[in-house]
Enzyme design. Structure first.
Site, PDB file in Angstrom:
ATOM      1  N   HIS A 242       0.419  -0.830   0.146  1.00 57.82           N
ATOM      2  CA  HIS A 242      -0.184   0.210   0.979  1.00 57.82           C
ATOM      3  C   HIS A 242       0.228   1.647   0.599  1.00 57.82           C
ATOM      4  O   HIS A 242      -0.592   2.451   0.176  1.00 57.82           O
ATOM      5  CB  HIS A 242       0.198  -0.007   2.451  1.00 57.82           C
ATOM      6  CG  HIS A 242      -0.156  -1.348   3.014  1.00 57.82           C
ATOM      7  ND1 HIS A 242      -1.456  -1.747   3.304  1.00 57.82           N
ATOM      8  CD2 HIS A 242       0.626  -2.378   3.370  1.00 57.82           C
ATOM      9  CE1 HIS A 242      -1.442  -2.976   3.809  1.00 57.82           C
ATOM     10  NE2 HIS A 242      -0.195  -3.385   3.868  1.00 57.82           N
TER      11      HIS A 242
HETATM   12  O1  RIB Z   1       0.082  -1.212   7.803  1.00 52.40           O
HETATM   13  C1  RIB Z   1       0.818  -0.864   6.647  1.00 52.40           C
HETATM   14  C2  RIB Z   1       1.773   0.245   6.951  1.00 52.40           C
HETATM   15  O2  RIB Z   1       2.715  -0.191   7.918  1.00 52.40           O
HETATM   16  C3  RIB Z   1       2.620   0.666   5.725  1.00 52.40           C
HETATM   17  O3  RIB Z   1       2.949   2.029   5.831  1.00 52.40           O
HETATM   18  C4  RIB Z   1       3.860  -0.167   5.861  1.00 52.40           C
HETATM   19  O4  RIB Z   1       5.013   0.457   5.275  1.00 52.40           O
HETATM   20  C5  RIB Z   1       4.024  -0.203   7.350  1.00 52.40           C
HETATM   21  O5  RIB Z   1       4.713   0.982   7.727  1.00 52.40           O
END
Ligand code: RIB
Ligand code: CA
Length: 313
Positions: A242
């Site tokens: 992500h």
């Molecule tokens: O949904 C993904 C996000 O949530 C990313 O930033 C991961 O690090 C968590 O914080």
């Protein structure tokens, strides 16, 4: 001229890769400071993790500030089930010798923006938006000075990942997200709709291990730990990576495609709390407030990661 950035983060293995990508790109990105926020794990642990990552990168003059230790209104929600008790399970990184700055992270954001020229500072948000919202409430005059806020969060076509309708960063502090999406600064949202196209397959993970440096080894250990949850849930060939998408966007925005649309945040319903109501098809006359990314060139993303992370120790 390097883009001046502040990274707000809740490390988190994917946050760690994002921080390392930024630290590996000093010609393009001038990292003014890292601000930690309660999210994947508690603030104190996230802050310890951020210091460890800075030391791993070798860029030990990078300043780290602790921000808010809980959401604006909601009971804290964390994600040890994904990231482990430490929030950075996988590698056994030594405790950092460098320490946090004394200034509160929200004050750092406010003062940096107040002292900067308009359009000089980009904010990269990798976790819940609590710090950024608090800075905007404390000093509303900084909003028009922000060059852009690039955030990982939300989802529309992919729904949510912590509830059927909400992505974690927005779910943890929906009120903060609501403040941010209405602050008037240019916002680029990189949602699950994008990150679910950027899967860390076994081949891509092996490329990190093959970098031949401490950074690559640590990243391989981090991601082979944190992927368990997503592989079991989604049965995909890899887990979505992500947060580095935010930094990749700054380094090469053409890697992404999206459109300027209206995005509202659900803050009232418990059933759909934290949902990003994205008017992707323009069926309302609501104000277009977010450039919402929809696609990524995943091969280019992972090539960028290995090309740059090899530069670190
Ligand atoms: O949904 C993904 C996000 O949530 C990313 O930033 C991961 O690090 C968590 O914080
Ligand atoms: Ca994060």
């Amino acid at each position: 001229m390097a883009t001046k950035i502040i990274i707000d983060t809740d490390p988190g293995q994917d946050d760690a890769v994002a921080l390392l990508l930024a630290l590996a790109s000093p010609d393009e990105l001038e990292l003014l400071g890292i601000v930690t926020v309660a999210g994947n794990v508690g603030l104190a642990q996230n802050s310890r993790n951020a210091l460890k990552i800075v030391e791993l990168s070798g860029k030990i003059n990078t300043k780290v500030y602790a921000g808010c230790d809980r959401p604006i209104r909601r009971v804290p929600v964390t994600a040890e089930h994904v990231h482990g008790q430490s929030g950075l399970d996988g590698p056994n990184l030594p405790d950092a010798k460098i320490t946090l700055q004394d200034m509160h992270g929200v004050d750092f954001i406010v003062q940096t923006l107040q002292n900067a020229a308009p359009g000089e500072i980009t904010i990269c948000a990798l976790g819940p938006l609590t710090n950024i919202a608090m800075a905007l409430v404390r000093a509303p005059e900084i909003a028009p000075k922000i060059k852009q806020i690039v955030l990982m969060g939300g989802g529309y076509f992919e729904g949510g990942n912590i509830t059927p309708t909400a992505e974690f960063n927005i779910y943890v502090d929906p009120e903060a997200a609501d403040v941010v999406v209405h602050c008037g600064a240019p916002i680029v949202m990189i949602p699950l709709d994008v990150t679910h196209q950027a899967l860390a397959t076994k081949e891509r993970l092996a490329n990190f291990a093959d970098l031949g440096n401490k950074t690559g080894t640590a990243i391989h250990q981090m991601l082979t730990f944190s992927e368990r949850f997503d592989l079991e849930k989604y049965q995909w060939q890899g887990a979505p990576l992500h947060d580095p998408c935010v930094i990749a966007y700054l380094l090469d925005p053409d890697m992404f495609t999206g459109r300027l649309i209206n995005v509202e945040i659900e803050v009232d319903s418990e059933l759909t709390r934290g949902m990003t109501v994205a008017d992707f098809w323009g069926v309302t006359d609501r104000n277009p407030n977010v450039t919402y990314m929809r696609h990524i060139d995943a091969d280019a993303y992972y090539a960028m990661l290995t090309d740059r992370l090899v530069r670190l120790p």
